[in-house]
Design a protein around this motif. Structure first.
Motif, PDB file in Angstrom:
ATOM      1  N   HIS A  83       0.857  -1.183   0.000  1.00 31.74           N
ATOM      2  CA  HIS A  83       0.000   0.000   0.000  1.00 31.74           C
ATOM      3  C   HIS A  83       0.890   1.228   0.000  1.00 31.74           C
ATOM      4  CE1 HIS A  83       0.979  -0.165   4.268  1.00 31.74           C
ATOM      5  NE2 HIS A  83       0.429  -1.377   4.301  1.00 31.74           N
ATOM      6  N   ALA A  84       0.307   2.364  -0.354  1.00 28.85           N
ATOM      7  CA  ALA A  84       1.088   3.597  -0.494  1.00 28.85           C
ATOM      8  C   ALA A  84       1.625   4.110   0.842  1.00 28.85           C
ATOM      9  CB  ALA A  84       0.244   4.675  -1.169  1.00 28.85           C
ATOM     10  N   SER A  85       0.917   3.870   1.930  1.00 31.44           N
ATOM     11  CA  SER A  85       1.325   4.386   3.232  1.00 31.44           C
ATOM     12  C   SER A  85       2.572   3.669   3.750  1.00 31.44           C
ATOM     13  CB  SER A  85       0.190   4.189   4.247  1.00 31.44           C
ATOM     14  OG  SER A  85       0.606   4.596   5.541  1.00 31.44           O
ATOM     15  N   ALA A  86       3.539   4.456   4.174  1.00 28.00           N
ATOM     16  CA  ALA A  86       4.676   3.886   4.896  1.00 28.00           C
ATOM     17  C   ALA A  86       4.182   3.506   6.292  1.00 28.00           C
ATOM     18  CB  ALA A  86       5.802   4.899   4.999  1.00 28.00           C
ATOM     19  N   GLU A  87       4.909   2.610   6.970  1.00 30.14           N
ATOM     20  CA  GLU A  87       4.557   2.195   8.322  1.00 30.14           C
ATOM     21  C   GLU A  87       5.828   2.128   9.161  1.00 30.14           C
ATOM     22  OE1 GLU A  87       1.068  -1.011   8.068  1.00 30.14           O
ATOM     23  OE2 GLU A  87       2.758  -1.518   6.773  1.00 30.14           O
ATOM     24  N   LEU A  88       5.679   2.432  10.422  1.00 32.00           N
ATOM     25  CA  LEU A  88       6.769   2.249  11.366  1.00 32.00           C
ATOM     26  C   LEU A  88       6.228   1.395  12.500  1.00 32.00           C
ATOM     27  CD1 LEU A  88       9.659   2.892  12.315  1.00 32.00           C
ATOM     28  CD2 LEU A  88       8.724   4.915  13.446  1.00 32.00           C
ATOM     29  N   PHE A  89       6.783   0.185  12.653  1.00 29.35           N
ATOM     30  CA  PHE A  89       6.390  -0.743  13.711  1.00 29.35           C
ATOM     31  C   PHE A  89       7.398  -0.638  14.850  1.00 29.35           C
ATOM     32  CE2 PHE A  89       4.814  -3.978  10.308  1.00 29.35           C
ATOM     33  CZ  PHE A  89       3.621  -3.290  10.169  1.00 29.35           C
ATOM     34  N   TYR A  90       6.891  -0.600  16.067  1.00 33.61           N
ATOM     35  CA  TYR A  90       7.746  -0.689  17.253  1.00 33.61           C
ATOM     36  C   TYR A  90       7.171  -1.801  18.125  1.00 33.61           C
ATOM     37  CZ  TYR A  90      10.245   0.295  21.527  1.00 33.61           C
ATOM     38  OH  TYR A  90      11.033   0.175  22.639  1.00 33.61           O
ATOM     39  N   VAL A  91       7.947  -2.842  18.353  1.00 30.15           N
ATOM     40  CA  VAL A  91       7.484  -3.986  19.132  1.00 30.15           C
ATOM     41  C   VAL A  91       7.614  -3.641  20.615  1.00 30.15           C
ATOM     42  CG1 VAL A  91       7.753  -6.450  19.583  1.00 30.15           C
ATOM     43  CG2 VAL A  91       8.236  -5.549  17.293  1.00 30.15           C
ATOM     44  N   VAL A  92       6.470  -3.598  21.292  1.00 34.23           N
ATOM     45  CA  VAL A  92       6.430  -3.283  22.718  1.00 34.23           C
ATOM     46  C   VAL A  92       6.586  -4.550  23.538  1.00 34.23           C
ATOM     47  CG1 VAL A  92       4.985  -2.342  24.576  1.00 34.23           C
ATOM     48  CG2 VAL A  92       4.990  -1.257  22.317  1.00 34.23           C
ATOM     49  N   ASP A  93       5.933  -5.636  23.085  1.00 29.67           N
ATOM     50  CA  ASP A  93       5.953  -6.881  23.840  1.00 29.67           C
ATOM     51  C   ASP A  93       5.847  -8.044  22.869  1.00 29.67           C
ATOM     52  OD1 ASP A  93       5.978  -8.432  26.202  1.00 29.67           O
ATOM     53  OD2 ASP A  93       3.799  -8.540  26.225  1.00 29.67           O
ATOM     54  N   GLY A  94       6.524  -9.151  23.178  1.00 31.95           N
ATOM     55  CA  GLY A  94       6.480 -10.329  22.317  1.00 31.95           C
ATOM     56  C   GLY A  94       7.407 -10.187  21.120  1.00 31.95           C
ATOM     57  N   GLU A  95       7.061 -10.913  20.047  1.00 30.51           N
ATOM     58  CA  GLU A  95       7.849 -10.820  18.819  1.00 30.51           C
ATOM     59  C   GLU A  95       6.951 -11.019  17.609  1.00 30.51           C
ATOM     60  OE1 GLU A  95      10.720 -14.003  19.511  1.00 30.51           O
ATOM     61  OE2 GLU A  95       9.751 -15.168  17.951  1.00 30.51           O
ATOM     62  N   ILE A  96       7.340 -10.386  16.535  1.00 28.42           N
ATOM     63  CA  ILE A  96       6.605 -10.431  15.276  1.00 28.42           C
ATOM     64  C   ILE A  96       7.584 -10.782  14.167  1.00 28.42           C
ATOM     65  CG2 ILE A  96       5.429  -8.965  13.563  1.00 28.42           C
ATOM     66  CD1 ILE A  96       3.687  -9.666  15.898  1.00 28.42           C
ATOM     67  N   THR A  97       7.146 -11.635  13.252  1.00 30.21           N
ATOM     68  CA  THR A  97       7.942 -11.948  12.064  1.00 30.21           C
ATOM     69  C   THR A  97       7.443 -11.077  10.927  1.00 30.21           C
ATOM     70  OG1 THR A  97       8.271 -14.219  12.825  1.00 30.21           O
ATOM     71  CG2 THR A  97       8.651 -13.783  10.476  1.00 30.21           C
ATOM     72  N   ILE A  98       8.349 -10.296  10.360  1.00 24.84           N
ATOM     73  CA  ILE A  98       8.022  -9.403   9.243  1.00 24.84           C
ATOM     74  C   ILE A  98       8.799  -9.882   8.035  1.00 24.84           C
ATOM     75  CG2 ILE A  98       8.150  -7.024   8.385  1.00 24.84           C
ATOM     76  CD1 ILE A  98       8.088  -6.180  11.400  1.00 24.84           C
ATOM     77  N   ARG A  99       8.104  -9.976   6.909  1.00 23.40           N
ATOM     78  CA  ARG A  99       8.755 -10.385   5.668  1.00 23.40           C
ATOM     79  C   ARG A  99       8.641  -9.274   4.629  1.00 23.40           C
ATOM     80  NH1 ARG A  99       6.719 -14.919   7.867  1.00 23.40           N
ATOM     81  NH2 ARG A  99       8.193 -16.622   8.138  1.00 23.40           N
ATOM     82  N   HIS A 100       9.760  -9.043   3.938  1.00 28.29           N
ATOM     83  CA  HIS A 100       9.790  -8.123   2.798  1.00 28.29           C
ATOM     84  C   HIS A 100       9.994  -8.978   1.562  1.00 28.29           C
ATOM     85  CE1 HIS A 100      12.024  -5.532  -0.105  1.00 28.29           C
ATOM     86  NE2 HIS A 100      10.946  -4.814   0.107  1.00 28.29           N
ATOM     87  N   PHE A 101       9.103  -8.827   0.597  1.00 31.46           N
ATOM     88  CA  PHE A 101       9.136  -9.631  -0.616  1.00 31.46           C
ATOM     89  C   PHE A 101       9.699  -8.791  -1.756  1.00 31.46           C
ATOM     90  CE2 PHE A 101       5.734 -11.054   2.108  1.00 31.46           C
ATOM     91  CZ  PHE A 101       5.967 -12.419   2.186  1.00 31.46           C
ATOM     92  N   ALA A 102      10.808  -9.247  -2.323  1.00 29.69           N
ATOM     93  CA  ALA A 102      11.419  -8.569  -3.469  1.00 29.69           C
ATOM     94  C   ALA A 102      11.239  -9.471  -4.687  1.00 29.69           C
ATOM     95  CB  ALA A 102      12.897  -8.309  -3.209  1.00 29.69           C
ATOM     96  N   ALA A 103      11.095  -8.875  -5.843  1.00 33.09           N
ATOM     97  CA  ALA A 103      10.861  -9.632  -7.072  1.00 33.09           C
ATOM     98  C   ALA A 103      11.956 -10.670  -7.291  1.00 33.09           C
ATOM     99  CB  ALA A 103      10.785  -8.682  -8.255  1.00 33.09           C
ATOM    100  N   ALA A 104      11.536 -11.911  -7.565  1.00 29.96           N
ATOM    101  CA  ALA A 104      12.428 -13.015  -7.942  1.00 29.96           C
ATOM    102  C   ALA A 104      13.512 -13.326  -6.909  1.00 29.96           C
ATOM    103  CB  ALA A 104      13.052 -12.744  -9.305  1.00 29.96           C
TER     104      ALA A 104
END
Length: 150
Positions: free
Chosen positions: A50-71
């Motif tokens: 989506h067009a909106s940028a996001e800034l995540f800050y993990v306060v508690d626990g853990e999150i898996t974030i994936r960035h998908f690049a072409a090929a």
């Protein structure tokens, strides 16, 4: 001059599928809005952009974030408490709580995203989300779900 205070007792809250989103407020002189997101184990988003940028800050626990690049294989980040991750606008990504305990994030987004969350949010968690309604809202708000190769 005005002061706005959001406490745990008075913040606007909704459920986006299984994730609890609490709207913490925005800045009058700038666009970003701050959200608190509680993510139960196994919950998250499909790959999307989506067009909106996001800034995540993990306060508690853990999150898996994936960035998908072409090929290329996705870049996987396991973000633990105290970690901040910026995702630029239109970057293909997703997040998942792949741990066994809930996670909590602070997320800074543009108002277009808070409008989307308010539109699809419900008063209670959704065991069986209305994917057609969510998909239609995604189209209206310019959020593209990505089909990833297996």
């Amino acid at each position: 001059m005005s002061i706005n205070i959001t406490t745990p007792e008075n913040g606007e809250t909704c459920w986006v599928v299984a994730d609890r989103v609490r709207f913490l407020g925005g800045l009058t002189a700038a666009n970003p809005e701050l959200l608190e997101v509680e993510i139960p184990p196994g919950s998250g988003t499909p790959p999307h952009r989506h067009a909106s940028a996001e800034l995540f800050y993990v306060v508690d626990g853990e999150i898996t974030i994936r960035h998908f690049a072409a090929a290329e294989p996705p870049v996987t980040i396991v973000a633990k408490a105290g970690t901040a991750v910026r995702i630029d606008g239109n970057a293909p990504h997703n997040y998942m709580n792949e741990s066994t305990r809930p996670a909590r994030l602070l997320v800074l987004v543009e108002p277009s995203m808070t409008t989307f969350f308010r539109e699809i949010g419900t008063a209670a968690p959704q065991q069986e989300p209305d994917l057609a309604r969510i998909g239609a809202a995604m189209q209206r708000h310019g959020i593209e779900t990505l089909q990833m190769a297996s």
